[in-house]
Design a protein around this motif. Structure first.
Motif, PDB file in Angstrom:
ATOM      1  N   ALA A 103       1.268  -1.112   0.090  1.00  0.00           N
ATOM      2  CA  ALA A 103      -0.198   0.200  -0.004  1.00  0.00           C
ATOM      3  C   ALA A 103       1.126   1.077   0.250  1.00  0.00           C
ATOM      4  N   ASN A 104       2.683   1.091  -0.285  1.00  0.00           N
ATOM      5  CA  ASN A 104       3.116   1.600  -0.129  1.00  0.00           C
ATOM      6  C   ASN A 104       3.362   3.085   0.957  1.00  0.00           C
ATOM      7  N   ASP A 105       2.830   1.955   1.740  1.00  0.00           N
ATOM      8  CA  ASP A 105       2.555   2.929   4.061  1.00  0.00           C
ATOM      9  C   ASP A 105       3.519   3.044   4.644  1.00  0.00           C
ATOM     10  N   LYS A 106       4.026   3.597   4.414  1.00  0.00           N
ATOM     11  CA  LYS A 106       6.132   4.065   4.930  1.00  0.00           C
ATOM     12  C   LYS A 106       5.933   3.726   6.894  1.00  0.00           C
ATOM     13  N   GLU A 107       5.300   4.462   6.735  1.00  0.00           N
ATOM     14  CA  GLU A 107       4.501   4.609   8.173  1.00  0.00           C
ATOM     15  C   GLU A 107       3.533   3.531   8.939  1.00  0.00           C
ATOM     16  N   GLY A 108       3.383   3.092   7.848  1.00  0.00           N
ATOM     17  CA  GLY A 108       2.402   1.332   8.787  1.00  0.00           C
ATOM     18  C   GLY A 108       3.502   1.408   9.003  1.00  0.00           C
ATOM     19  N   CYS A 109       4.284   0.426   7.766  1.00  0.00           N
ATOM     20  CA  CYS A 109       5.391  -0.611   7.427  1.00  0.00           C
ATOM     21  C   CYS A 109       6.331  -0.421   8.990  1.00  0.00           C
ATOM     22  N   LYS A 110       6.922   1.473   9.014  1.00  0.00           N
ATOM     23  CA  LYS A 110       7.751   1.107  10.639  1.00  0.00           C
ATOM     24  C   LYS A 110       7.205   0.873  11.710  1.00  0.00           C
ATOM     25  N   LYS A 111       5.644   1.341  12.044  1.00  0.00           N
ATOM     26  CA  LYS A 111       5.099   0.653  13.067  1.00  0.00           C
ATOM     27  C   LYS A 111       4.672  -0.446  13.029  1.00  0.00           C
ATOM     28  N   LEU A 112       4.460  -1.309  12.345  1.00  0.00           N
ATOM     29  CA  LEU A 112       3.979  -2.871  12.310  1.00  0.00           C
ATOM     30  C   LEU A 112       5.368  -3.901  12.357  1.00  0.00           C
ATOM     31  N   TYR A 113       6.515  -3.358  12.206  1.00  0.00           N
ATOM     32  CA  TYR A 113       7.851  -3.820  11.660  1.00  0.00           C
ATOM     33  C   TYR A 113       7.981  -4.231  13.831  1.00  0.00           C
ATOM     34  N   LEU A 114       8.123  -2.379  13.729  1.00  0.00           N
ATOM     35  CA  LEU A 114       8.215  -2.568  14.834  1.00  0.00           C
ATOM     36  C   LEU A 114       7.459  -2.229  16.105  1.00  0.00           C
ATOM     37  N   LYS A 115       6.975  -2.736  15.744  1.00  0.00           N
ATOM     38  CA  LYS A 115       5.891  -3.143  17.020  1.00  0.00           C
ATOM     39  C   LYS A 115       5.592  -4.518  17.262  1.00  0.00           C
ATOM     40  N   ARG A 116       5.026  -5.152  16.327  1.00  0.00           N
ATOM     41  CA  ARG A 116       4.924  -6.820  15.901  1.00  0.00           C
ATOM     42  C   ARG A 116       5.765  -8.349  15.125  1.00  0.00           C
ATOM     43  N   LEU A 117       6.544  -7.047  14.205  1.00  0.00           N
ATOM     44  CA  LEU A 117       7.754  -8.205  13.862  1.00  0.00           C
ATOM     45  C   LEU A 117       9.136  -8.229  15.083  1.00  0.00           C
ATOM     46  N   VAL A 118       9.154  -7.018  15.912  1.00  0.00           N
ATOM     47  CA  VAL A 118      10.378  -7.378  16.143  1.00  0.00           C
ATOM     48  C   VAL A 118      10.073  -8.203  17.497  1.00  0.00           C
ATOM     49  N   ILE A 119       9.223  -8.005  18.452  1.00  0.00           N
ATOM     50  CA  ILE A 119       8.219  -8.342  19.234  1.00  0.00           C
ATOM     51  C   ILE A 119       8.340 -10.072  18.897  1.00  0.00           C
ATOM     52  N   MET A 120       7.978 -10.160  17.676  1.00  0.00           N
ATOM     53  CA  MET A 120       7.805 -11.561  17.735  1.00  0.00           C
ATOM     54  C   MET A 120       9.178 -11.828  17.402  1.00  0.00           C
ATOM     55  N   LEU A 121      10.309 -11.709  16.625  1.00  0.00           N
ATOM     56  CA  LEU A 121      11.662 -12.498  16.971  1.00  0.00           C
ATOM     57  C   LEU A 121      12.006 -12.176  18.281  1.00  0.00           C
ATOM     58  N   GLU A 122      11.632 -11.252  19.221  1.00  0.00           N
ATOM     59  CA  GLU A 122      12.261 -11.365  20.240  1.00  0.00           C
ATOM     60  C   GLU A 122      11.590 -12.458  21.697  1.00  0.00           C
ATOM     61  N   ILE A 123      10.503 -12.666  21.576  1.00  0.00           N
ATOM     62  CA  ILE A 123       9.799 -14.236  21.420  1.00  0.00           C
ATOM     63  C   ILE A 123      10.698 -15.521  21.703  1.00  0.00           C
ATOM     64  N   GLU A 124      10.779 -15.440  19.692  1.00  0.00           N
ATOM     65  CA  GLU A 124      11.018 -16.343  19.238  1.00  0.00           C
ATOM     66  C   GLU A 124      12.383 -16.427  19.160  1.00  0.00           C
ATOM     67  N   VAL A 125      13.393 -15.608  19.906  1.00  0.00           N
ATOM     68  CA  VAL A 125      14.675 -16.020  20.133  1.00  0.00           C
ATOM     69  C   VAL A 125      14.849 -16.345  21.505  1.00  0.00           C
ATOM     70  N   THR A 126      14.087 -15.813  22.811  1.00  0.00           N
ATOM     71  CA  THR A 126      14.040 -15.941  24.177  1.00  0.00           C
ATOM     72  C   THR A 126      13.620 -17.434  24.335  1.00  0.00           C
TER      73      THR A 126
END
Length: 127
Positions: A103-126
């Motif tokens: 959707a070319n939504d850079k701010e949406g990408c940043k928010k989703l990536y930083l909030k969801r994906l990074v948290i998800m990766l931290e959970i999977e790494v822990t």
């Protein structure tokens, strides 16, 4: 730590990863088909490759220039493919970020990536 208590600890961690839906049945299948050494190697490669892709994705999202959709799409899909050994929630979160990218939504990408994906990766790494 003796072998039995270590085996119990491993079983407990694995059960919690399934309970939290971080892993799915594909992981069990990989464990059944392959040797423990191979499974360990897959997971090590996953974390090594994932960290590289995460750095590239973060750099692309933080650039002031317009969003490079092709670059983001490529590395988000590589990250998604890395999780094919049975990681369940990570591909779902990657798809959400990809939707914003499309959707070319850079701010949406940043928010989703930083909030969801990074948290998800931290959970999977822990462990």
């Amino acid at each position: 730590m003796d072998v039995n208590s270590l085996a119990q600890q491993i079983a407990s961690v694995k059960k919690s990863l399934f309970d939290e839906q971080i892993l799915n049945d594909e992981f069990s299948l990989v464990e059944e088909i392959f040797t423990p050494y191979f499974v360990e190697t897959i997971i090590i490669v996953y974390f090594d490759d994932s960290s590289k892709y995460i750095d590239i994705i973060e750099q692309a999202l933080m650039e002031e220039a317009p969003l490079d959709l092709a670059k983001l799409d490529e590395f988000l899909n590589l990250l998604k493919r890395c999780s094919r050994f049975g990681a369940q929630r990570l591909p779902i979160e990657i798809d959400k970020v990809l939707e914003c990218c499309n959707a070319n939504d850079k701010e949406g990408c940043k928010k989703l990536y930083l909030k969801r994906l990074v948290i998800m990766l931290e959970i999977e790494v822990t462990p």
